[in-house]
Design a protein around this motif. Sequence first.
Motif, PDB file in Angstrom:
ATOM      1  N   TRP A   1       0.816  -1.119   0.059  1.00 28.60           N
ATOM      2  CA  TRP A   1       0.116  -0.378   0.011  1.00 28.60           C
ATOM      3  C   TRP A   1       0.393   1.193  -0.366  1.00 28.60           C
TER       4      TRP A   1
ATOM      5  N   SER B   1       1.405   3.125  -3.752  1.00 24.99           N
ATOM      6  CA  SER B   1       0.256   4.423  -3.537  1.00 24.99           C
ATOM      7  C   SER B   1       0.915   5.200  -4.149  1.00 24.99           C
TER       8      SER B   1
ATOM      9  N   THR C   1       2.721  10.949  -4.617  1.00 26.56           N
ATOM     10  CA  THR C   1       1.610  10.892  -4.312  1.00 26.56           C
ATOM     11  C   THR C   1       1.790  12.204  -2.908  1.00 26.56           C
TER      12      THR C   1
ATOM     13  N   TYR D   1       0.657   8.939   3.418  1.00 25.00           N
ATOM     14  CA  TYR D   1       0.366   7.523   2.480  1.00 25.00           C
ATOM     15  C   TYR D   1       1.473   6.580   3.435  1.00 25.00           C
TER      16      TYR D   1
ATOM     17  N   LEU E   1      -5.982   5.781   2.255  1.00 24.04           N
ATOM     18  CA  LEU E   1      -6.040   5.375   0.921  1.00 24.04           C
ATOM     19  C   LEU E   1      -7.148   5.442   0.447  1.00 24.04           C
TER      20      LEU E   1
ATOM     21  N   ALA F   1      -6.516   6.314  -3.354  1.00 22.72           N
ATOM     22  CA  ALA F   1      -5.634   6.562  -3.785  1.00 22.72           C
ATOM     23  C   ALA F   1      -5.015   4.844  -5.067  1.00 22.72           C
ATOM     24  N   PHE F   2      -6.310   4.219  -5.263  1.00 24.64           N
ATOM     25  CA  PHE F   2      -6.839   3.257  -5.942  1.00 24.64           C
ATOM     26  C   PHE F   2      -7.843   3.019  -6.642  1.00 24.64           C
TER      27      PHE F   2
ATOM     28  N   LEU G   1      -7.308  -1.109  -3.296  1.00 21.26           N
ATOM     29  CA  LEU G   1      -6.942  -1.264  -2.352  1.00 21.26           C
ATOM     30  C   LEU G   1      -6.520  -2.843  -1.819  1.00 21.26           C
TER      31      LEU G   1
ATOM     32  N   ARG H   1      -4.080  -4.660  -4.444  1.00 21.71           N
ATOM     33  CA  ARG H   1      -2.729  -4.791  -3.856  1.00 21.71           C
ATOM     34  C   ARG H   1      -2.470  -4.797  -2.566  1.00 21.71           C
TER      35      ARG H   1
END
Length: 455
Positions: free
Chosen positions: A79, A83, A235, A239, A287, A292-293, A298, A301
């Motif tokens: 993650w 991310s 990003t 995170y 996240l 983020a995904f 999520l 991943r």
Amino acid sequence: MPEILTVLPPVLAIIVAMLTRNVYAALGLAIIASETLIANFNPAMGALGSIDRAAAVFESPGNTRVLLFCLLIGALIAWMRDSGGVEAVVSGLMKRGLVSTPRRAALAPALAGTAIFVETNVSLLSSGVLGQRLFDAHGLSRERLAYIIDSTSAPVSALILLNGWGAYALGLVEPYGFESPIGVVAGTIPWNFYALLTLAGVYLTVFTGRVFGPMKTAGLNRDVLVEDEEAVAPTRSIYMWLPLLTMIAGALAFMAWTGGGNILAGNGSQSILWAVCLAMLVGGVLLAMGKAFPKGGLQARGFAGIAEMVPVVAILFLSIALGDSLRVLGTGTFMASVAEAFVSPIIVPAVVFVVAGVTAFMTGTSWGTYGIMIPIAMPLAVALGIPPSLALAAVLGGGVFGDHCSPISDTTIIASLAAGCDHIEHVRTQLPYALVTGGIAVVMYLAAGVWVSLA
């Protein structure tokens, strides 16, 4: 059965691992060999006993928690990495000039490994996650990263002892009736030559940029692989740092909670498992809120990260099973009996250090070595007038020394995992540093023995 045969399984594991680079086969053969000896040389019963020994690993809540922790940390690492959080932290450090040179990049995981002394696994994984991208950016090998984090995390844990290591050592020392058992444990710091020298060696390597032995050529093919890896755009740094901070702070808090307010008395395996679950909760919410995904990403991943950890967890699982089998076989007891044969106060500290190192090397566990060697070292110290802190330090340092040299050690396995490098390559490149430092430590323990005898 001749006692000397008890060293056959670990020797077999080490030889097969080094020759074939197949740690799974090495550990599996060693377990079967150990169980066959336990079954009075009956190979059929040895094979069946190996299956039962492997299943018995999960009878220990501590073992199960550590294995779960190593699987779940894979999801958390995935993650943070996928991310763009890790890339954002690295980018921020580079923009501020804090890791603008290879020396500064190497210093970051060294400082992290030293500062996070509450739990060795948390220290290894935290500093490893930070260091991977930094080392790739500056063309430094992952093997070098594994050496740095392995040679800071365990030694500092064995020195500061405000952790499970200290609680364990204290529990083993208390039965011997010392006026201040805590004082005996705390007094090991200036006598723990291997840990002190190893830490000094890491920082010397970091500041000079010089390496020797196989480390000089480590990772030469890594640069090509790094160029081919899919880049992750930076990003938000939160995170990475918020879940990581949650895990570290959570481990401290849970250690204090499970210890009734005393970190030293806390349950290490329980605390780190709770801490990584809490960190995953924080990271997952963060996240998800930040999108983020893509939808379902999520979870996908997370499972992909867990899958990445399966090979390493399998090695750790087999190592635990082998350690349990060797304890039943009596390998450690035999090695400890070797130390008892040397009764001169001058050489006892050095002999205790060497025997503890060989025991940890062959069994793959420093804590198991402590459980065997401390009950030998403490009565020897009392009988021969050796400072108990000196004898205890020799055991503590010897256990870490053996771990650093052993391809079946759980800490070297996790260090390889955290650095993202081949496990056998990590052992091969770290071995010269450990042997040189261990050799100097032996000389210092001999000098300490002379000093104590003349005092």
